[in-house]
Design a protein around this motif. Structure first.
Motif, short mmCIF file in Angstrom:
data_model
loop_
_atom_site.label_atom_id
_atom_site.label_comp_id
_atom_site.label_asym_id
_atom_site.label_seq_id
_atom_site.Cartn_x
_atom_site.Cartn_y
_atom_site.Cartn_z
N GLY A 39 8.03 8.86 7.51
CA GLY A 39 6.99 9.46 8.33
C GLY A 39 6.62 10.85 7.86
O GLY A 39 5.44 11.21 7.79
N VAL A 40 7.63 11.66 7.52
CA VAL A 40 7.38 13.02 7.02
C VAL A 40 6.63 12.97 5.70
O VAL A 40 5.69 13.74 5.48
CB VAL A 40 8.71 13.78 6.86
N MET A 41 7.01 12.05 4.82
CA MET A 41 6.33 11.92 3.53
C MET A 41 4.88 11.48 3.71
O MET A 41 3.98 11.94 3.00
CB MET A 41 7.09 10.95 2.64
N VAL A 246 8.43 9.05 12.56
CA VAL A 246 9.44 10.09 12.74
C VAL A 246 10.13 9.93 14.09
O VAL A 246 11.36 10.06 14.20
CB VAL A 246 8.81 11.49 12.62
N ALA A 247 9.34 9.66 15.13
CA ALA A 247 9.92 9.48 16.47
C ALA A 247 10.85 8.27 16.50
O ALA A 247 11.94 8.31 17.09
CB ALA A 247 8.81 9.32 17.50
N GLY A 388 -5.95 20.64 8.69
CA GLY A 388 -4.66 21.30 8.55
C GLY A 388 -3.58 20.75 9.46
O GLY A 388 -2.41 21.13 9.34
N SER A 389 -3.95 19.85 10.39
CA SER A 389 -2.97 19.29 11.31
C SER A 389 -1.87 18.51 10.58
O SER A 389 -0.70 18.57 10.95
CB SER A 389 -3.64 18.38 12.34
N SER A 394 3.80 17.87 9.25
CA SER A 394 4.79 17.41 8.27
C SER A 394 6.15 18.06 8.48
O SER A 394 7.19 17.46 8.18
CB SER A 394 4.29 17.66 6.84
N PHE A 395 6.18 19.28 9.00
CA PHE A 395 7.47 19.89 9.32
C PHE A 395 7.71 19.99 10.83
O PHE A 395 8.84 19.96 11.29
CB PHE A 395 7.61 21.28 8.68
N HIS A 396 6.62 20.07 11.62
CA HIS A 396 6.80 20.18 13.07
C HIS A 396 7.20 18.84 13.68
O HIS A 396 7.71 18.80 14.81
CB HIS A 396 5.51 20.68 13.72
#
Length: 467
Positions: A39-41, A246-247, A388-389, A394-396
């Motif tokens: 998910g982060v990727m 991610v969740a 930019g979201s 990606s880190f939040h």
């Protein structure tokens, strides 16, 4: 043997819950961590694609300010005259403003304020590069261009009706919630200070300027007017998918950690861990309920961007001037430890202990309802509809998985408490079930506290060091 018999009776009565998971579900953490990492990727990839798509956009990094700028004017800053349209009145809004709390909410949500009208001194050739459809306005004929989010086919200023003859491209920054009128002597009498107009500035490289500016200088800048440019709908949907991954990965990860802790026995948290083990239907049902609301509101915000813009402004007002001002000031100080402490204090002592656990002792399931409303607001405010979201998420997203996971654990615990109370009343075991439910709440308080501490430290470090 009697304890074993009581446990079997509990499970027979709770027919709506799934059976406890088999032992092999407690084994590895590699798979759920890989799901979260994917998910982060995905979010990082979407951030790259979004940036590449925006790169050729004319004025894609522009920001609009009302009032003076604390830097010398240069060739990238265009002075403009601007005034804000009032939002059309309605009986509902009038009734809402009858109380002081209602008036404050209207102000913070800007429910009484409509689009900005910007008198822009640029050539027709420049306007043509910004056009998405329609044509450029004819000067002096009371015609205008509408920004991406500007509503209506016309608007009126002091008895003069302006007709919208074209729309700006979605990616144009700073002017999304504005009507643009090409500068002309005919219009200047409508943009005088006595009529509520002000001098503003359109910084064509505003986003880049702020990103490369020292934090101390950035804090001296006024707030921008209007929203950022919108990201593409495909990017927004992809970001929501990345957050879901991610969740999911994060939730399965801490579930398996809980199962390992339950098998080994962990002091004061054992009661809560055993309930997670014995009530998987309720545990995962709470995840589906709260995360489902969160992601649904994100998607709704993409469909209703003006409402999302207002909610985002409300959150910003709370962080800068309202009840969360101390947290905003902590982040503005760029002190990671202070920001982490302030974040943890609010999230744990206020949002979790007081408004989830204590509230639920007074109002049955009150903490669950409160967190449901919180997830709704957070989903709208965190919606990835702005440019930019994807990069920010990606880190939040890791903060989201841990912090929101803690609130879900707390909600699960207070639900268990009241289920046990109801069962105790029906079976003549009120006091024993109440005590057992309070043990679950105590364990959840310990575990959610640990999760929120980790989330607060990571959130403070990532937001301060990466933005």
């Amino acid at each position: 043997m009697q304890d074993d018999q009581d446990l079997l009776e509990d499970r027979d009565l709770e027919v709506w819950e799934a059976k406890p998971p088999p032992r092999d579900q407690t084994r590895g953490l590699m798979l759920p961590l890989l799901i979260a990492l994917s998910g982060v990727m995905l979010l990082a990839l979407l951030a790259l694609l979004d940036a590449q798509a925006q790169e050729p956009q004319v004025w894609g990094n522009a920001l609009l300010y009302a009032g003076p700028l604390p830097i010398p004017e240069d060739e990238q800053i265009i002075p403009v005259l601007m005034r804000q349209m009032p939002e059309p009145r309605s009986p509902l809004l009038d009734g809402f403003e009858e109380t002081s709390q209602g008036r404050e909410a209207v102000q913070k949500l800007q429910l009484d304020k409509g689009e900005w009208v910007v008198l822009l001194p640029v050539s027709d050739d420049v306007l043509k590069t910004l056009l998405a459809d329609g044509r450029i306005p004819a000067r002096g004929r009371f015609e205008a261009l509408a920004g991406d989010l500007a509503r209506g086919a016309s608007f009126e200023i002091d008895g003069h009706e302006f007709k919208v003859v074209g729309r700006l491209q979605r990616g144009v920054g700073g002017l999304g919630f504005a009507f643009v009128v090409p500068d002309d002597e005919t219009y200047r009498p409508l943009f005088t200070p006595d009529l509520g107009a002000t001098t503003g500035w359109l910084d064509l490289i505003g986003r880049e300027r702020l990103a490369t500016m020292p934090a101390e200088q950035r804090e001296q800048f006024p707030e921008t007017v209007g929203p950022s440019a919108r990201a593409g709908k495909g990017v927004a949907a992809g970001v929501v998918l990345g957050l879901v991954l991610v969740a999911l990965g994060g939730s399965v990860t801490y579930y398996r950690i809980f199962m390992r802790m339950a098998a080994r026995g962990v002091g004061g948290a054992q009661g809560m861990l055993e309930d997670v083990r014995d009530r998987p239907g309720l545990f995962w049902g709470m995840h589906v309920l709260l995360y489902g609301v969160l992601f649904l509101m994100m998607l709704l915000a993409v469909k209703y961007p003006v409402a999302a813009m207002r909610i985002e402004h409300y959150v910003g007002e709370e962080l800068s001037k309202g009840s969360l001002r101390h947290i905003g000031e902590a982040y503005a100080s760029r002190d990671v430890v202070l920001a982490a402490v302030m974040t943890f204090a609010h999230n744990y002592f206020l949002a979790t202990l007081l408004y989830t656990f204590v509230l639920s002792l007074v109002i049955p399931f009150g903490g669950v309802l409160k967190n449901l409303l919180t997830f709704m607001v957070v989903g709208f405010a965190m919606s990835p509809l702005w440019l930019g979201s994807a990069w920010g998420m990606s880190f939040h997203s890791i903060t989201m998985a841990v912090e929101l996971g803690a609130y879900i654990v707390a909600s699960f615990a207070v639900a268990v408490l009241w289920i046990r109370v109801v069962q105790g009343l029906s079976r003549g075991q009120f006091w024993s079930q109440l005590v057992r439910g309070l043990q679950t709440v105590w364990g959840a308080a310990l575990i959610s506290g640990a999760m929120l501490a980790v989330a607060a430290l990571y959130e403070a470090a990532s937001l301060i060091l990466l933005t």
